[in-house]
Design a protein around this motif. Structure first.
Motif, PDB file in Angstrom:
ATOM      1  N   GLN A  64       0.803  -1.214   0.000  1.00 24.08           N
ATOM      2  CA  GLN A  64       0.000   0.000   0.000  1.00 24.08           C
ATOM      3  C   GLN A  64       0.839   1.267   0.000  1.00 24.08           C
ATOM      4  O   GLN A  64       0.496   2.239  -0.667  1.00 24.08           O
ATOM      5  CB  GLN A  64      -0.980  -0.017   1.181  1.00 24.08           C
ATOM      6  CG  GLN A  64      -2.065  -1.070   1.024  1.00 24.08           C
ATOM      7  CD  GLN A  64      -3.102  -1.023   2.130  1.00 24.08           C
ATOM      8  OE1 GLN A  64      -3.103  -0.124   2.958  1.00 24.08           O
ATOM      9  NE2 GLN A  64      -3.998  -1.985   2.142  1.00 24.08           N
ATOM     10  N   TYR A  65       1.944   1.278   0.738  1.00 26.44           N
ATOM     11  CA  TYR A  65       2.771   2.482   0.787  1.00 26.44           C
ATOM     12  C   TYR A  65       3.311   2.819  -0.597  1.00 26.44           C
ATOM     13  O   TYR A  65       3.243   3.969  -1.057  1.00 26.44           O
ATOM     14  CB  TYR A  65       3.943   2.306   1.765  1.00 26.44           C
ATOM     15  CG  TYR A  65       4.923   3.451   1.728  1.00 26.44           C
ATOM     16  CD1 TYR A  65       4.709   4.597   2.491  1.00 26.44           C
ATOM     17  CD2 TYR A  65       6.050   3.404   0.908  1.00 26.44           C
ATOM     18  CE1 TYR A  65       5.594   5.667   2.438  1.00 26.44           C
ATOM     19  CE2 TYR A  65       6.940   4.463   0.843  1.00 26.44           C
ATOM     20  CZ  TYR A  65       6.714   5.590   1.610  1.00 26.44           C
ATOM     21  OH  TYR A  65       7.589   6.637   1.539  1.00 26.44           O
ATOM     22  N   ASP A  66       3.867   1.808  -1.292  1.00 27.67           N
ATOM     23  CA  ASP A  66       4.453   2.046  -2.606  1.00 27.67           C
ATOM     24  C   ASP A  66       3.394   2.475  -3.623  1.00 27.67           C
ATOM     25  O   ASP A  66       3.646   3.352  -4.454  1.00 27.67           O
ATOM     26  CB  ASP A  66       5.164   0.785  -3.102  1.00 27.67           C
ATOM     27  CG  ASP A  66       6.413   0.491  -2.286  1.00 27.67           C
ATOM     28  OD1 ASP A  66       7.214   1.413  -2.084  1.00 27.67           O
ATOM     29  OD2 ASP A  66       6.583  -0.661  -1.846  1.00 27.67           O
ATOM     30  N   ILE A  93      13.153   5.637  -0.797  1.00 29.99           N
ATOM     31  CA  ILE A  93      14.560   5.259  -0.665  1.00 29.99           C
ATOM     32  C   ILE A  93      15.411   6.355  -1.300  1.00 29.99           C
ATOM     33  O   ILE A  93      15.048   6.921  -2.341  1.00 29.99           O
ATOM     34  CB  ILE A  93      14.856   3.895  -1.334  1.00 29.99           C
ATOM     35  CG1 ILE A  93      16.314   3.486  -1.069  1.00 29.99           C
ATOM     36  CG2 ILE A  93      14.556   3.928  -2.824  1.00 29.99           C
ATOM     37  CD1 ILE A  93      16.624   2.057  -1.471  1.00 29.99           C
ATOM     38  N   ARG A  94      16.533   6.656  -0.681  1.00 27.40           N
ATOM     39  CA  ARG A  94      17.428   7.667  -1.223  1.00 27.40           C
ATOM     40  C   ARG A  94      18.198   7.059  -2.395  1.00 27.40           C
ATOM     41  O   ARG A  94      18.846   6.024  -2.247  1.00 27.40           O
ATOM     42  CB  ARG A  94      18.390   8.162  -0.147  1.00 27.40           C
ATOM     43  CG  ARG A  94      17.690   8.899   0.980  1.00 27.40           C
ATOM     44  CD  ARG A  94      18.652   9.213   2.114  1.00 27.40           C
ATOM     45  NE  ARG A  94      17.995   9.935   3.176  1.00 27.40           N
ATOM     46  CZ  ARG A  94      17.275   9.352   4.147  1.00 27.40           C
ATOM     47  NH1 ARG A  94      17.159   8.048   4.161  1.00 27.40           N
ATOM     48  NH2 ARG A  94      16.706  10.088   5.072  1.00 27.40           N
ATOM     49  N   PRO A  95      18.165   7.719  -3.546  1.00 24.43           N
ATOM     50  CA  PRO A  95      18.856   7.159  -4.720  1.00 24.43           C
ATOM     51  C   PRO A  95      20.327   6.876  -4.461  1.00 24.43           C
ATOM     52  O   PRO A  95      20.871   5.873  -4.948  1.00 24.43           O
ATOM     53  CB  PRO A  95      18.679   8.259  -5.780  1.00 24.43           C
ATOM     54  CG  PRO A  95      17.438   8.982  -5.367  1.00 24.43           C
ATOM     55  CD  PRO A  95      17.450   8.965  -3.868  1.00 24.43           C
ATOM     56  N   TYR A 139      18.812  14.379  -1.708  1.00 24.83           N
ATOM     57  CA  TYR A 139      17.737  13.612  -1.081  1.00 24.83           C
ATOM     58  C   TYR A 139      16.406  14.010  -1.696  1.00 24.83           C
ATOM     59  O   TYR A 139      16.282  15.069  -2.314  1.00 24.83           O
ATOM     60  CB  TYR A 139      17.719  13.788   0.438  1.00 24.83           C
ATOM     61  CG  TYR A 139      17.285  15.146   0.949  1.00 24.83           C
ATOM     62  CD1 TYR A 139      15.983  15.356   1.423  1.00 24.83           C
ATOM     63  CD2 TYR A 139      18.170  16.216   0.994  1.00 24.83           C
ATOM     64  CE1 TYR A 139      15.590  16.591   1.911  1.00 24.83           C
ATOM     65  CE2 TYR A 139      17.800  17.448   1.482  1.00 24.83           C
ATOM     66  CZ  TYR A 139      16.493  17.634   1.941  1.00 24.83           C
ATOM     67  OH  TYR A 139      16.107  18.862   2.426  1.00 24.83           O
ATOM     68  N   ARG A 140      15.445  13.136  -1.542  1.00 23.58           N
ATOM     69  CA  ARG A 140      14.109  13.368  -2.080  1.00 23.58           C
ATOM     70  C   ARG A 140      13.090  13.262  -0.965  1.00 23.58           C
ATOM     71  O   ARG A 140      13.308  12.595   0.040  1.00 23.58           O
ATOM     72  CB  ARG A 140      13.799  12.358  -3.197  1.00 23.58           C
ATOM     73  CG  ARG A 140      14.829  12.413  -4.319  1.00 23.58           C
ATOM     74  CD  ARG A 140      14.465  11.432  -5.433  1.00 23.58           C
ATOM     75  NE  ARG A 140      13.259  11.846  -6.102  1.00 23.58           N
ATOM     76  CZ  ARG A 140      12.220  11.054  -6.334  1.00 23.58           C
ATOM     77  NH1 ARG A 140      12.238   9.785  -5.932  1.00 23.58           N
ATOM     78  NH2 ARG A 140      11.154  11.504  -6.954  1.00 23.58           N
ATOM     79  N   GLN A 141      11.957  13.941  -1.145  1.00 17.36           N
ATOM     80  CA  GLN A 141      10.874  13.918  -0.177  1.00 17.36           C
ATOM     81  C   GLN A 141       9.575  13.553  -0.883  1.00 17.36           C
ATOM     82  O   GLN A 141       9.485  13.582  -2.116  1.00 17.36           O
ATOM     83  CB  GLN A 141      10.722  15.298   0.481  1.00 17.36           C
ATOM     84  CG  GLN A 141      11.930  15.762   1.263  1.00 17.36           C
ATOM     85  CD  GLN A 141      11.845  17.230   1.611  1.00 17.36           C
ATOM     86  OE1 GLN A 141      12.153  18.098   0.799  1.00 17.36           O
ATOM     87  NE2 GLN A 141      11.411  17.527   2.828  1.00 17.36           N
ATOM     88  N   LYS A 142       8.569  13.263  -0.092  1.00 12.22           N
ATOM     89  CA  LYS A 142       7.254  13.011  -0.669  1.00 12.22           C
ATOM     90  C   LYS A 142       6.707  14.299  -1.289  1.00 12.22           C
ATOM     91  O   LYS A 142       6.950  15.393  -0.795  1.00 12.22           O
ATOM     92  CB  LYS A 142       6.271  12.541   0.418  1.00 12.22           C
ATOM     93  CG  LYS A 142       6.540  11.164   0.975  1.00 12.22           C
ATOM     94  CD  LYS A 142       5.480  10.846   2.018  1.00 12.22           C
ATOM     95  CE  LYS A 142       5.716   9.499   2.653  1.00 12.22           C
ATOM     96  NZ  LYS A 142       4.698   9.211   3.695  1.00 12.22           N
ATOM     97  N   ASN A 143       5.934  14.128  -2.355  1.00 12.07           N
ATOM     98  CA  ASN A 143       5.165  15.225  -2.948  1.00 12.07           C
ATOM     99  C   ASN A 143       6.031  16.413  -3.349  1.00 12.07           C
ATOM    100  O   ASN A 143       5.688  17.574  -3.108  1.00 12.07           O
ATOM    101  CB  ASN A 143       4.063  15.692  -1.979  1.00 12.07           C
ATOM    102  CG  ASN A 143       3.192  14.561  -1.505  1.00 12.07           C
ATOM    103  OD1 ASN A 143       2.962  13.594  -2.232  1.00 12.07           O
ATOM    104  ND2 ASN A 143       2.697  14.657  -0.286  1.00 12.07           N
ATOM    105  N   MET A 144       7.168  16.139  -3.981  1.00 12.58           N
ATOM    106  CA  MET A 144       8.039  17.213  -4.446  1.00 12.58           C
ATOM    107  C   MET A 144       7.553  17.706  -5.807  1.00 12.58           C
ATOM    108  O   MET A 144       7.204  16.913  -6.673  1.00 12.58           O
ATOM    109  CB  MET A 144       9.478  16.736  -4.556  1.00 12.58           C
ATOM    110  CG  MET A 144      10.077  16.277  -3.248  1.00 12.58           C
ATOM    111  SD  MET A 144      11.815  15.840  -3.380  1.00 12.58           S
ATOM    112  CE  MET A 144      12.546  17.471  -3.349  1.00 12.58           C
TER     113      MET A 144
END
Length: 505
Positions: free
Chosen positions: A36-38, A130-132, A423-428
């Protein structure tokens, strides 16, 4: 390394033309709870302006009517995907008998489906959560060649060639920068000052208006000093590598308060091997010559003067009550005070800003010549005022594109900077990333440590989160209360949480 087979054949059931536009809500149903998260993250990446709800398939029909629904059903030999109920595509796959591989393959298949459905591709492919650089760092450790790493990032996650190379380049640089870090017997320290002159439109950090809390700052510092004392005693036999004072805006403290805080830190900790001492000066309207003098005298080696944009109208709109002229003055004051390592932050995708506005910001920053530049892609946080603003105004005025990212990158390169953390975040906005650029020798070591999670970071102050990293890579966390009043009242509980986190097993 052989990549798993994604599918033996692709079966498409004839359907009517698929819709390109959907309503404000998407309900997703799946028969696999651990997916569900993915699923949620991928749908949100393609449709950031919509609310996405993910439910177990058994609840289908029990929810309120929703115009747009997605059904994802996973079996041992195939995945079935239904978009908007009647528009159906079915993909038949052959999976290895391994749950993790199945999950990875189905996530990639869903990504390709959504690309077909929307006519869009995302720069980071199906990577969520996950951080690339963790992936490219791990492959470097395995001894893979550059071309092999790029190929795996593209094949396994559909990452663009440009982003795969950026991640690899940063991973190589991070390994060199962190070569002298004490991973096992060392730690870094974060200290949070949760006060700001005002709260910015996009902010979701623990932050309180200093005007309303001025009379209680002393109580906060007293509680913070107690937490500092406990950590200093508990870690007296460990090596302190870096210190980072963030917020909020630490320079909302008066010069005398700031001086007492920095002196207390120096009195309690051994600075013999500290490689970096950063303080976020942040807001131009909080910086004075007196405060800069305190920072310099107390051994701070790196500061941030963060405009976010060099356009006055945008500054007003996002709630930063200072001008571009004040940013320039604050930066020049910092140089005059003797600081040779000054970072500046900018945000791409702010309301109303187009490529020309970003170019203007970069041109103005180039004239100042900072030592590092952190380029943020606007992240839409539910806890921020921006989330409500989008509901009222729509997401159309938030523009972050390949062109704006390239403008910022070229500006950093023109300043002789190289990318050193990501780094990446949700909803960028634009589904892009945050990248730190810096000149040689001016890299922010703490920034790499906090993002790569390779060293224990002990965090003090309201809303901070400590992370203990064990030699086997396991991570345990301890959170401090976000509410300042509760943090002050329950400081003994915060200390006890750290006692348990730091206890030997």
């Amino acid at each position: 390394m052989d990549l798993p087979v994604l599918w033996d054949k692709w079966v498409t059931v004839p359907v009517s033309p698929m819709k390109r536009e959907i309503g404000n809500m998407i309900n997703v149903y799946t028969n696999k709870e651990n997916y569900q998260y993915d699923v949620h993250a991928l749908l949100r990446s393609f449709y950031p302006e919509h609310d996405v709800n993910v439910y177990n398939e058994s609840l289908r029909g029990d929810q309120e009517d929703c115009e747009h629904q997605v059904l994802i059903r996973l079996f041992d030999d195939r995945m079935e995907l239904t978009l908007d109920i009647d528009d159906r595509k079915e993909y038949v796959h052959t999976y290895k008998n391994d749950t993790d591989v199945i999950k990875k393959e189905s996530k990639l298949s869903l990504y390709h489906d959504l690309c077909d459905y929307t006519g869009r591709k995302l720069p980071w492919g199906n990577l969520t959560g996950i951080r690339p650089t963790k992936l490219t760092m791990a492959m470097l450790a395995e001894g893979l060649a550059d071309d092999e790493i790029i190929a795996q990032m593209k094949a396994a996650h559909a990452v663009s060639d440009e982003k795969a190379r950026l991640s690899l380049d940063i991973s190589r640089r991070e390994r060199q920068i962190l070569d002298s870090i004490h991973y096992v017997d060392g730690y870094s320290l974060y200290i949070g000052i949760p006060f700001c002159p005002t709260t910015c439109l996009y902010c979701s950090f623990t932050s309180y208006p200093i005007a309303a809390w001025r009379k209680r700052v002393e109580l906060y510092l007293q509680a913070l000093f107690r937490e500092i004392d406990f950590v200093a005693e508990s870690c007296r036999d460990r090596i302190l590598d870096t210190i980072y004072i963030g917020g909020g805006t630490p320079t909302t403290l008066e010069a005398g308060e700031l001086d007492r805080l920095l002196q207390h830190i120096h009195d309690r900790f051994d600075f013999a091997q500290v490689k970096e001492f950063t303080v976020e000066a942040g807001r131009a309207d909080s910086i004075t010559p007196e405060k800069l003098d305190v920072l310099k005298r107390r051994g701070v080696t790196r500061i941030s003067v963060n405009p976010q944009t060099m356009n006055d109208e945008t500054l007003k709109y996002i709630g930063r009550h200072h001008t571009v002229a004040q940013v320039k003055e604050a930066f020049q004051m910092a140089r005059a005070a003797g600081f040779g390592n000054i970072n500046m932050d900018i945000i791409l995708g702010l309301p109303g800003e187009l490529e020309a506005d970003v170019q203007h910001t970069i041109d103005e920053i180039k004239k100042l010549g900072p030592d590092s530049l952190t380029v943020h892609s606007l992240a839409i946080k539910r806890a921020s005022k921006l989330s409500q603003w989008i509901e009222e105004n729509g997401i159309g005025t938030l523009r972050n594109t390949d062109a704006t990212m390239e403008i910022a990158q070229k500006g950093a390169y023109a300043l002789d900077m190289k990318p050193y953390y990501l780094y990446r975040q949700k909803n960028m906005s634009g589904n892009f990333e945050n990248v730190g650029y810096a000149r040689e020798g001016k890299y922010g070591i703490y920034n790499i440590l906090i993002n790569e999670e390779v060293q224990t970071i002990i965090a003090l102050g309201a809303g901070s989160i400590s992370k203990r990293v064990y030699p086997d890579g396991r991570i345990e966390r301890s959170e401090n209360m976000k509410d300042v009043a509760l943090y002050i009242e329950k400081i003994d509980e915060m200390i006890e949480r750290k006692r348990k986190l730091l206890a030997d097993e």
